[in-house]
Design a protein around this motif. Sequence first.
Motif, PDB file in Angstrom:
ATOM      1  N   LEU A   1      12.209  24.249 -20.004  1.00 34.57           N
ATOM      2  CA  LEU A   1      11.902  24.414 -18.601  1.00 34.57           C
ATOM      3  C   LEU A   1      12.626  25.619 -18.011  1.00 34.57           C
ATOM      4  O   LEU A   1      13.654  26.042 -18.503  1.00 34.57           O
ATOM      5  CB  LEU A   1      12.314  23.150 -17.831  1.00 34.57           C
ATOM      6  CG  LEU A   1      11.563  21.866 -18.205  1.00 34.57           C
ATOM      7  CD1 LEU A   1      12.113  20.709 -17.409  1.00 34.57           C
ATOM      8  CD2 LEU A   1      10.075  22.013 -18.000  1.00 34.57           C
TER       9      LEU A   1
ATOM     10  N   PHE B   1      13.995  15.839 -17.121  1.00 38.07           N
ATOM     11  CA  PHE B   1      14.570  16.267 -15.845  1.00 38.07           C
ATOM     12  C   PHE B   1      15.926  15.576 -15.682  1.00 38.07           C
ATOM     13  O   PHE B   1      16.006  14.348 -15.745  1.00 38.07           O
ATOM     14  CB  PHE B   1      13.643  15.891 -14.685  1.00 38.07           C
ATOM     15  CG  PHE B   1      12.283  16.523 -14.768  1.00 38.07           C
ATOM     16  CD1 PHE B   1      12.084  17.821 -14.318  1.00 38.07           C
ATOM     17  CD2 PHE B   1      11.210  15.825 -15.317  1.00 38.07           C
ATOM     18  CE1 PHE B   1      10.816  18.404 -14.400  1.00 38.07           C
ATOM     19  CE2 PHE B   1       9.955  16.407 -15.400  1.00 38.07           C
ATOM     20  CZ  PHE B   1       9.756  17.700 -14.943  1.00 38.07           C
TER      21      PHE B   1
ATOM     22  N   ASP C   1      21.184  19.832 -17.689  1.00 34.83           N
ATOM     23  CA  ASP C   1      21.095  20.618 -18.919  1.00 34.83           C
ATOM     24  C   ASP C   1      22.509  20.982 -19.374  1.00 34.83           C
ATOM     25  O   ASP C   1      23.301  21.558 -18.618  1.00 34.83           O
ATOM     26  CB  ASP C   1      20.277  21.882 -18.652  1.00 34.83           C
ATOM     27  CG  ASP C   1      19.856  22.568 -19.947  1.00 34.83           C
ATOM     28  OD1 ASP C   1      20.403  22.209 -21.013  1.00 34.83           O
ATOM     29  OD2 ASP C   1      18.997  23.474 -19.877  1.00 34.83           O
TER      30      ASP C   1
ATOM     31  N   ARG D   1      21.296  21.905 -13.187  1.00 36.18           N
ATOM     32  CA  ARG D   1      20.369  20.883 -12.706  1.00 36.18           C
ATOM     33  C   ARG D   1      18.938  21.243 -13.106  1.00 36.18           C
ATOM     34  O   ARG D   1      18.504  22.382 -12.934  1.00 36.18           O
ATOM     35  CB  ARG D   1      20.427  20.770 -11.181  1.00 36.18           C
ATOM     36  CG  ARG D   1      21.695  20.162 -10.644  1.00 36.18           C
ATOM     37  CD  ARG D   1      21.589  20.005  -9.129  1.00 36.18           C
ATOM     38  NE  ARG D   1      22.819  19.522  -8.550  1.00 36.18           N
ATOM     39  CZ  ARG D   1      23.151  18.237  -8.423  1.00 36.18           C
ATOM     40  NH1 ARG D   1      22.304  17.314  -8.847  1.00 36.18           N
ATOM     41  NH2 ARG D   1      24.290  17.892  -7.880  1.00 36.18           N
ATOM     42  N   ARG D   2      18.225  20.284 -13.622  1.00 34.46           N
ATOM     43  CA  ARG D   2      16.793  20.415 -13.884  1.00 34.46           C
ATOM     44  C   ARG D   2      16.101  19.307 -13.083  1.00 34.46           C
ATOM     45  O   ARG D   2      15.884  18.201 -13.571  1.00 34.46           O
ATOM     46  CB  ARG D   2      16.500  20.251 -15.376  1.00 34.46           C
ATOM     47  CG  ARG D   2      17.197  21.251 -16.278  1.00 34.46           C
ATOM     48  CD  ARG D   2      16.683  22.651 -16.080  1.00 34.46           C
ATOM     49  NE  ARG D   2      17.242  23.588 -17.066  1.00 34.46           N
ATOM     50  CZ  ARG D   2      17.076  24.883 -17.025  1.00 34.46           C
ATOM     51  NH1 ARG D   2      16.355  25.443 -16.042  1.00 34.46           N
ATOM     52  NH2 ARG D   2      17.600  25.661 -17.951  1.00 34.46           N
ATOM     53  N   ASP D   3      15.811  19.590 -11.821  1.00 36.68           N
ATOM     54  CA  ASP D   3      15.282  18.552 -10.932  1.00 36.68           C
ATOM     55  C   ASP D   3      13.776  18.377 -11.098  1.00 36.68           C
ATOM     56  O   ASP D   3      13.027  19.348 -11.244  1.00 36.68           O
ATOM     57  CB  ASP D   3      15.590  18.900  -9.480  1.00 36.68           C
ATOM     58  CG  ASP D   3      17.065  18.698  -9.137  1.00 36.68           C
ATOM     59  OD1 ASP D   3      17.772  18.051  -9.942  1.00 36.68           O
ATOM     60  OD2 ASP D   3      17.519  19.190  -8.083  1.00 36.68           O
ATOM     61  N   SER D   4      13.370  17.132 -11.071  1.00 35.39           N
ATOM     62  CA  SER D   4      11.944  16.788 -11.152  1.00 35.39           C
ATOM     63  C   SER D   4      11.293  16.994  -9.786  1.00 35.39           C
ATOM     64  O   SER D   4      11.978  17.246  -8.791  1.00 35.39           O
ATOM     65  CB  SER D   4      11.804  15.320 -11.580  1.00 35.39           C
ATOM     66  OG  SER D   4      12.307  14.466 -10.567  1.00 35.39           O
TER      67      SER D   4
ATOM     68  N   PHE E   1       9.076  16.869 -21.741  1.00 36.98           N
ATOM     69  CA  PHE E   1       9.769  17.363 -20.547  1.00 36.98           C
ATOM     70  C   PHE E   1      10.908  16.403 -20.226  1.00 36.98           C
ATOM     71  O   PHE E   1      10.762  15.187 -20.384  1.00 36.98           O
ATOM     72  CB  PHE E   1       8.825  17.454 -19.333  1.00 36.98           C
ATOM     73  CG  PHE E   1       7.709  18.428 -19.507  1.00 36.98           C
ATOM     74  CD1 PHE E   1       6.478  18.025 -19.985  1.00 36.98           C
ATOM     75  CD2 PHE E   1       7.879  19.771 -19.181  1.00 36.98           C
ATOM     76  CE1 PHE E   1       5.430  18.920 -20.146  1.00 36.98           C
ATOM     77  CE2 PHE E   1       6.851  20.669 -19.333  1.00 36.98           C
ATOM     78  CZ  PHE E   1       5.613  20.257 -19.822  1.00 36.98           C
TER      79      PHE E   1
ATOM     80  N   ARG F   1      15.535  11.518 -12.255  1.00 42.94           N
ATOM     81  CA  ARG F   1      15.845  11.990 -13.604  1.00 42.94           C
ATOM     82  C   ARG F   1      15.096  11.113 -14.603  1.00 42.94           C
ATOM     83  O   ARG F   1      15.264   9.895 -14.620  1.00 42.94           O
ATOM     84  CB  ARG F   1      17.362  11.922 -13.868  1.00 42.94           C
ATOM     85  CG  ARG F   1      18.162  12.784 -12.918  1.00 42.94           C
ATOM     86  CD  ARG F   1      19.664  12.604 -13.131  1.00 42.94           C
ATOM     87  NE  ARG F   1      20.373  12.976 -11.909  1.00 42.94           N
ATOM     88  CZ  ARG F   1      21.396  12.335 -11.405  1.00 42.94           C
ATOM     89  NH1 ARG F   1      21.864  11.257 -12.030  1.00 42.94           N
ATOM     90  NH2 ARG F   1      21.967  12.736 -10.294  1.00 42.94           N
TER      91      ARG F   1
ATOM     92  N   PHE G   1      19.517  12.599 -18.835  1.00 45.12           N
ATOM     93  CA  PHE G   1      18.883  12.147 -17.592  1.00 45.12           C
ATOM     94  C   PHE G   1      19.302  10.726 -17.203  1.00 45.12           C
ATOM     95  O   PHE G   1      18.456   9.872 -16.919  1.00 45.12           O
ATOM     96  CB  PHE G   1      17.352  12.237 -17.710  1.00 45.12           C
ATOM     97  CG  PHE G   1      16.840  11.813 -19.060  1.00 45.12           C
ATOM     98  CD1 PHE G   1      16.494  10.494 -19.310  1.00 45.12           C
ATOM     99  CD2 PHE G   1      16.709  12.741 -20.087  1.00 45.12           C
ATOM    100  CE1 PHE G   1      16.026  10.107 -20.555  1.00 45.12           C
ATOM    101  CE2 PHE G   1      16.238  12.358 -21.337  1.00 45.12           C
ATOM    102  CZ  PHE G   1      15.900  11.038 -21.568  1.00 45.12           C
TER     103      PHE G   1
ATOM    104  N   VAL H   1      12.962  25.707 -14.442  1.00 50.38           N
ATOM    105  CA  VAL H   1      13.097  25.313 -13.049  1.00 50.38           C
ATOM    106  C   VAL H   1      14.385  25.893 -12.489  1.00 50.38           C
ATOM    107  O   VAL H   1      15.443  25.798 -13.099  1.00 50.38           O
ATOM    108  CB  VAL H   1      13.092  23.780 -12.913  1.00 50.38           C
ATOM    109  CG1 VAL H   1      13.299  23.363 -11.462  1.00 50.38           C
ATOM    110  CG2 VAL H   1      11.795  23.218 -13.445  1.00 50.38           C
TER     111      VAL H   1
END
Length: 409
Positions: free
Chosen positions: A4, A136, A139, A114-117, A134, A122, A81, A6
């Motif tokens: 990702l 969220f 990371d 942060r890998r926010d959905s 995928f 998460r 997550f 993001v």
Amino acid sequence: MTRLSVTTPFGRRSLTLALVASQASAKTRAPEKAVHKWNIFRAICTAKNALGIPERALAVLDALLSFHPETVLTGEGLVVFPSNHQLGLRAHGMPMATLRRHLAALVDAGLIVRRDSPNGKRYARKGRSGEIEFAFGFDLAPLVVRSEEFEALAAEVEAEARALRLVRERITICRRDIVKMIATGIEEGVPTQAAGQGPADWAEIHQLYRGIMVRIPRSPTRRALEPVADELSLLADEILNLLETHIKTQNLSGNESQNERHIQNSNPDSPIDLEPRFPESRGAGLEIVPEPKRVPDGSFPLGMVLDACPELIDYSKGGIANWRDFLATVAVVRPMLGISPSAWEEAIGVMDEVQASIVVAAILQRGEAISSAGGYLRELTRKAQAAEFSLGPMLMALIGSRRREKKRA
């Protein structure tokens, strides 16, 4: 798993250049690079001050790492997550508000990304084959990218800590050598360079030593301690030179004068008996060893006094095991502090000898905070005569001060 890119956080959290930089750095890592997650965690713990990470944030990072199933961090699947509830439980029951604050600290420090959905939750989405496509959450890729940086910082911190330990040991040895050499110089009547003035010059040397020691800060660093160690080393060398010069002068005298000095030093009527004498046999002529002086009613335990005034122990010949050792050591310290015989006689006339000696030990412990030890002793004597002075508060204040210093260290 699809990688990702993001960059924008969910909700009210704003995007910052630091977050963009962290995510850009995470993209630069080689897919084949692998690091041991607990080795990196230990390096980060060692370098936490250099990284600006509080200790409780490390507990959160520890919990995050525990959610990654593998010991080695490599490849693409480095997003964990867990929910805040699960994460808080693994962080030793950390409250949610505290957890969120420390997660933000880890993100700001560039340790996680942060890998926010879309909805801020998460979770992971799996494909038909069961593999995660995928994810969220958080990371852990920055830990892999910056692993060499963390290890280098940890090595620097460990080297600095080792250098600090060495300079502390050097100061401790110099302190021990200086106080014992000064005590020996006074007891043996060794003249200083200002010939004819005698022990008064040893008192000046002792004040010089105390003046160096008072410059040590409560939370010392290596840079602050190294000049002190250098000055103490020079002072120790000068005192040793005085003692060696005196020994050489004595050796120039004949055997007859040496024997005479030996007889004088062996005088059993010496006012200070620092070492107990033991009889050579049980036969006639048995030498009676004097009993240690009893502690008067109302005095404090010796252990408590030494806990409040530990610096006095440095001036003893072989430690302080009883009150006689204590009194003998105070007798050595008194001239160093510049306490006149008249001030001492006045003190023991109002207080008893043990209590007056405890006051002297307290004066020694306070060091440069007291400009005139003799004048201070006279003032306390006057207050004791008027029933305005008690040893208890003085000792408790010294004990409390030492405990606070230990906590700061």
